[in-house]
Design a protein around this motif. Structure first.
Motif, PDB file in Angstrom:
ATOM      1  N   ILE A  32       0.850  -1.185   0.000  1.00  0.00           N
ATOM      2  CA  ILE A  32       0.000   0.000   0.000  1.00  0.00           C
ATOM      3  C   ILE A  32       0.890   1.240   0.000  1.00  0.00           C
ATOM      4  O   ILE A  32       1.848   1.312   0.774  1.00  0.00           O
ATOM      5  N   PRO A  33       0.605   2.234  -0.846  1.00  0.00           N
ATOM      6  CA  PRO A  33       1.402   3.468  -0.831  1.00  0.00           C
ATOM      7  C   PRO A  33       1.410   4.090   0.566  1.00  0.00           C
ATOM      8  O   PRO A  33       0.390   4.091   1.264  1.00  0.00           O
ATOM      9  N   LEU A  34       2.553   4.612   0.960  1.00  0.00           N
ATOM     10  CA  LEU A  34       2.695   5.162   2.308  1.00  0.00           C
ATOM     11  C   LEU A  34       1.652   6.228   2.647  1.00  0.00           C
ATOM     12  O   LEU A  34       1.136   6.234   3.768  1.00  0.00           O
ATOM     13  N   PRO A  35       1.310   7.155   1.731  1.00  0.00           N
ATOM     14  CA  PRO A  35       0.292   8.147   2.085  1.00  0.00           C
ATOM     15  C   PRO A  35      -1.039   7.521   2.493  1.00  0.00           C
ATOM     16  O   PRO A  35      -1.773   8.091   3.304  1.00  0.00           O
ATOM     17  N   GLN A  36      -1.359   6.335   1.936  1.00  0.00           N
ATOM     18  CA  GLN A  36      -2.607   5.675   2.293  1.00  0.00           C
ATOM     19  C   GLN A  36      -2.538   4.997   3.659  1.00  0.00           C
ATOM     20  O   GLN A  36      -3.575   4.607   4.213  1.00  0.00           O
ATOM     21  N   LYS A  37      -1.330   4.860   4.211  1.00  0.00           N
ATOM     22  CA  LYS A  37      -1.193   4.269   5.543  1.00  0.00           C
ATOM     23  C   LYS A  37      -1.324   5.309   6.653  1.00  0.00           C
ATOM     24  O   LYS A  37      -1.572   4.958   7.805  1.00  0.00           O
ATOM     25  N   LEU A  38      -1.148   6.580   6.293  1.00  0.00           N
ATOM     26  CA  LEU A  38      -1.147   7.625   7.319  1.00  0.00           C
ATOM     27  C   LEU A  38      -2.444   7.721   8.117  1.00  0.00           C
ATOM     28  O   LEU A  38      -2.395   7.996   9.317  1.00  0.00           O
ATOM     29  N   PRO A  39      -3.640   7.521   7.509  1.00  0.00           N
ATOM     30  CA  PRO A  39      -4.850   7.589   8.327  1.00  0.00           C
ATOM     31  C   PRO A  39      -4.909   6.553   9.453  1.00  0.00           C
ATOM     32  O   PRO A  39      -5.652   6.736  10.415  1.00  0.00           O
ATOM     33  N   TYR A  40      -4.134   5.479   9.314  1.00  0.00           N
ATOM     34  CA  TYR A  40      -4.126   4.444  10.350  1.00  0.00           C
ATOM     35  C   TYR A  40      -3.160   4.772  11.490  1.00  0.00           C
ATOM     36  O   TYR A  40      -3.155   4.087  12.509  1.00  0.00           O
ATOM     37  N   ALA A  41      -2.346   5.804  11.291  1.00  0.00           N
ATOM     38  CA  ALA A  41      -1.261   6.077  12.238  1.00  0.00           C
ATOM     39  C   ALA A  41      -1.727   6.905  13.421  1.00  0.00           C
ATOM     40  O   ALA A  41      -2.405   7.924  13.257  1.00  0.00           O
ATOM     41  N   ASP A  42      -1.335   6.473  14.610  1.00  0.00           N
ATOM     42  CA  ASP A  42      -1.456   7.302  15.802  1.00  0.00           C
ATOM     43  C   ASP A  42      -0.218   8.180  15.940  1.00  0.00           C
ATOM     44  O   ASP A  42      -0.269   9.256  16.535  1.00  0.00           O
ATOM     45  N   HIS A  43       0.890   7.701  15.383  1.00  0.00           N
ATOM     46  CA  HIS A  43       2.152   8.442  15.411  1.00  0.00           C
ATOM     47  C   HIS A  43       2.830   8.268  14.056  1.00  0.00           C
ATOM     48  O   HIS A  43       2.772   7.194  13.468  1.00  0.00           O
ATOM     49  N   ILE A  44       3.468   9.328  13.580  1.00  0.00           N
ATOM     50  CA  ILE A  44       4.201   9.291  12.314  1.00  0.00           C
ATOM     51  C   ILE A  44       5.646   9.694  12.581  1.00  0.00           C
ATOM     52  O   ILE A  44       5.891  10.708  13.236  1.00  0.00           O
ATOM     53  N   ILE A  45       6.568   8.886  12.099  1.00  0.00           N
ATOM     54  CA  ILE A  45       7.991   9.214  12.217  1.00  0.00           C
ATOM     55  C   ILE A  45       8.529   9.520  10.832  1.00  0.00           C
ATOM     56  O   ILE A  45       8.528   8.664   9.949  1.00  0.00           O
TER      57      ILE A  45
END
Length: 287
Positions: free
Chosen positions: A183-196
């Motif tokens: 899955i493209p990384l931008p599409q994973k961001l909504p699942y993130a509680d924290h982003i590094i």
């Protein structure tokens, strides 16, 4: 005990983040899904036999490439992981078959290792899973951390990796095939509680991780407290269910916001870009 899911994409530097979390002063136990996946495909295991039955002997290392002990005709040859990877990255059907064999065995071993951490009285454990989002395992962790870089940096890092002998270096097309299989990384961001943001210098990334661990510590020390959950397992189960239910709702709201069209959708995308730059591993607060 807080269970944190760590994910990202290929060549995003997730292993760097994992090693920082495991090292002093954090000393957080890490459950590495990639390592478990390699172990469940060791010669003679049930998963090894299933994979060999489907893909055939062409995915095995030749005897000359194996260790002297494995070159004996009485012992099975190891799987050539590069050859297997090349095949599944170029075939969605083969990838689905491989995942259907490997993932159940990996989940079982991961669950057992999480339980052992709980019985040892750990206050937090990190499960390092490349396909945390794709496999739906994000639903079963208390917090999700996504390690992010641009696709351009992903490609540069992947092409710079030394090849696994006796295989040649990856071509640009092969590298892109591996990136596009996830899955493209931008599409994973909504699942993130924290982003590094792992495109930052290493000291900046390390500092972000330190802030992140402190936030987990504050959370774990809030009522009812991780040690109460350890003493009273039913209380721990109740708290876990409460946390997971809340996470599912937050993720769904983020996904709806991300899918929103028009000006609101563009505004949300801009907010995500700004948020990624300023957070550097911080926790989302708006959701």
């Amino acid at each position: 005990m807080l269970v944190v899911g760590l994910t990202g994409g290929i060549a995003t530097g997730k292993s760097t983040v994992s090693s920082i979390l495991a090292a002093p002063p954090h000393n957080i136990p890490i459950i590495d899904a990639d390592l478990i996946a390699r172990q469940v495909l060791d010669p003679g295991t049930p998963a090894y036999k299933e994979v060999l039955s489907h893909f055939g002997p062409s995915i095995l290392l030749p005897p000359s490439s194996s260790s002297s002990s494995a070159s004996s005709s009485s012992e099975p040859l190891p799987i050539d992981r590069a050859a297997l990877g090349q095949r599944v990255f170029n075939s969605e059907s083969d990838r689905k078959v491989l995942n259907s064999i490997v993932h159940p065995a990996v989940r079982k071993e991961m669950a057992w290792q999480v339980l052992k951490c709980y019985l040892r009285g750990e206050w937090v454990v990190v499960v390092d899973v490349p396909l945390l989002i794709e496999t739906g395992l994000w639903k079963w962790v208390g917090r999700t951390v996504v390690v992010y870089v641009s696709e351009q940096i992903q490609l540069q890092r992947l092409l710079a990796r030394p090849p696994i002998p006796p295989n040649p270096p990856l071509t640009r097309e092969q590298a892109l095939s591996r990136i596009n299989s996830q899955i493209p990384l931008p599409q994973k961001l909504p699942y993130a509680d924290h982003i590094i943001d792992n495109s930052s210098p290493l000291p900046t990334v390390s500092q972000s991780i330190t802030h992140l661990v402190r936030s987990w510590r504050r959370e774990s020390e809030s009522f009812p407290g991780w040690w109460w959950c350890w003493v009273c397992p039913p209380l721990g189960l109740f708290r876990a269910a409460w946390v997971l239910a809340g996470r599912g709702k937050r993720v769904e709201r983020r996904r709806k916001n991300t899918r929103g069209g028009g000006a609101s959708g563009k505004r949300r995308e801009q907010e995500e870009e700004v948020e990624l730059k300023v957070m550097g591993g911080g926790r989302r607060e708006r959701d």
